[in-house]
Design an enzyme around this catalytic site. Structure first.
Site, PDB file in Angstrom:
ATOM      1  N   SER A 165       0.850  -1.457  -0.114  1.00  0.00           N
ATOM      2  CA  SER A 165       0.019  -0.062   0.157  1.00  0.00           C
ATOM      3  C   SER A 165       0.598   1.296  -0.146  1.00  0.00           C
ATOM      4  CB  SER A 165      -0.928   0.060   1.205  1.00  0.00           C
ATOM      5  OG  SER A 165      -1.444   1.115   1.359  1.00  0.00           O
ATOM      6  N   TYR A 178      -1.894  -0.225  10.450  1.00  0.00           N
ATOM      7  CA  TYR A 178      -2.127  -0.538   9.015  1.00  0.00           C
ATOM      8  C   TYR A 178      -1.021  -0.169   8.291  1.00  0.00           C
ATOM      9  CZ  TYR A 178      -4.420  -1.119   4.419  1.00  0.00           C
ATOM     10  OH  TYR A 178      -4.574  -1.505   3.078  1.00  0.00           O
TER      11      TYR A 178
END
Ligand code: NAD
Length: 282
Positions: A165, A178
């Site tokens: 990501s 995250y």
């Protein structure tokens, strides 16, 4: 589905985790379109089955399997069924992942006054929330890889694709767990690429920019459908000034899986982000 280019995966078995979700379903669809037999794994059995069913209705070969990427036994069980149904795994897409509200701060910047307000600050982040997110993204990539990459040993043209990501490069505000977990996924991609290099198993990752899916829609859109302030910031930081479409991951996915095109590429994390990671904001 219209593919960016043609690719023949007829002899291949592809295992896609998180395939009940939006991005990985799209990837599973494309793999099936290229002729691969696709095993769609998800914690949510109904979603995996529904998506597999849709692929079959489009003429592909696919089947849904319930599996928890955090439980070895569950993966072993799914693996056994896949071996019986389709044979050994040639392509593994580690797509299951996500964030959790317990690991998300309410505000971007801490201010001392927040301690007296009803605000979830850094100090309120729950250990179990942080552990959940680290486990889901990192352990949830490692365990399926341990399980399915065994099939790849001694066989040609096998490849693993992880999903990292943007926040692996620079953490995004509010979501420290995250961000850290995806940084670990990128790091692991490089580690495993080196570790498996002599066996010819290539390991790469996609680093999607911003795509609207189930896991982030509450951060990006208000209940009435209007964009949140975060959406404004994301689009301002994305030179192409829009969210990505799931289909826009397919060219990179097929390229990295293609032995002829990418046979000397391993350990790469490829951003698909409309320029987000290249832009300093000025
Ligand atoms: P999604 O929420 O639509 O799909 C995620 C899927 O993973 C869901 O179907 C969910 O049931 C499944 N899942 C969750 N926990 C699981 C478990 N323990 N075992 C098995 N399956 C489990 O999200 P998405 O946006 O399609 O995400 C796919 C991947 O892309 C994720 O790794 C995500 O972190 C990553 N990603 C997404 C974006 C984005 O903008 N949407 C950006 C960068 C990276």
């Amino acid at each position: 589905m219209k593919l960016p280019f043609e690719m023949d995966l007829k002899e291949k078995v592809a295992v896609v985790t998180g395939a009940g979700g939006i991005l990985c379903y799209c990837m599973a669809q494309a793999l099936a379109e290229c002729g691969a037999k696709v095993a769609l794994l998800d914690l949510n059995q109904e979603a995996a089955n529904e998506n597999a069913q849709k692929i079959c209705e489009e003429g592909g070969i696919a089947k849904g399997y319930q599996a928890n990427v955090l439980e070895k036994e569950s993966l072993q069980e799914a693996h056994q069924h896949i071996l019986e149904d389709f044979g050994p795994c040639d392509i593994l897409i580690n797509g299951a992942g996500g964030n959790h509200p317990l690991a998300t701060t309410d505000k971007e910047y801490f201010q001392a006054a927040d301690l007296d307000e009803d605000v979830k600050t850094f100090f309120d982040l729950a250990q179990n929330g942080v552990e959940f997110v680290f486990n889901l993204n990192f352990i949830g990539t490692l365990l399926p890889t341990q399980e399915f990459s065994r099939d790849m040993i001694g066989r040609k043209n096998c490849s693993i694709l992880n999903i990292s990501s943007m926040n692996a490069y620079t953490p995004l505000t509010k979501i420290p767990a995250y961000s850290g977990a995806k940084a670990a996924v990128s790091n692991f991609t490089q580690w495993l690429a080196v570790h498996f290099a002599k066996e010819g198993i290539r390991v790469n990752a996609l680093a999607p920019g911003f795509f609207v899916t189930k896991q982030n829609e509450r951060l990006l859109y208000n209940k009435d459908g209007s964009p949140t302030a975060r959406t404004g910031k994301i689009l301002a930081a994305t030179p192409m000034e829009r969210f990505g479409e799931a289909e826009e991951l397919l060219g990179s996915m097929l390229f990295l899986l293609n032995e002829e095109a990418a046979g000397f590429i391993t350990g790469v994390i490829l951003p698909i982000d409309g320029g987000f990671s290249a832009y300093s904001g000025v």
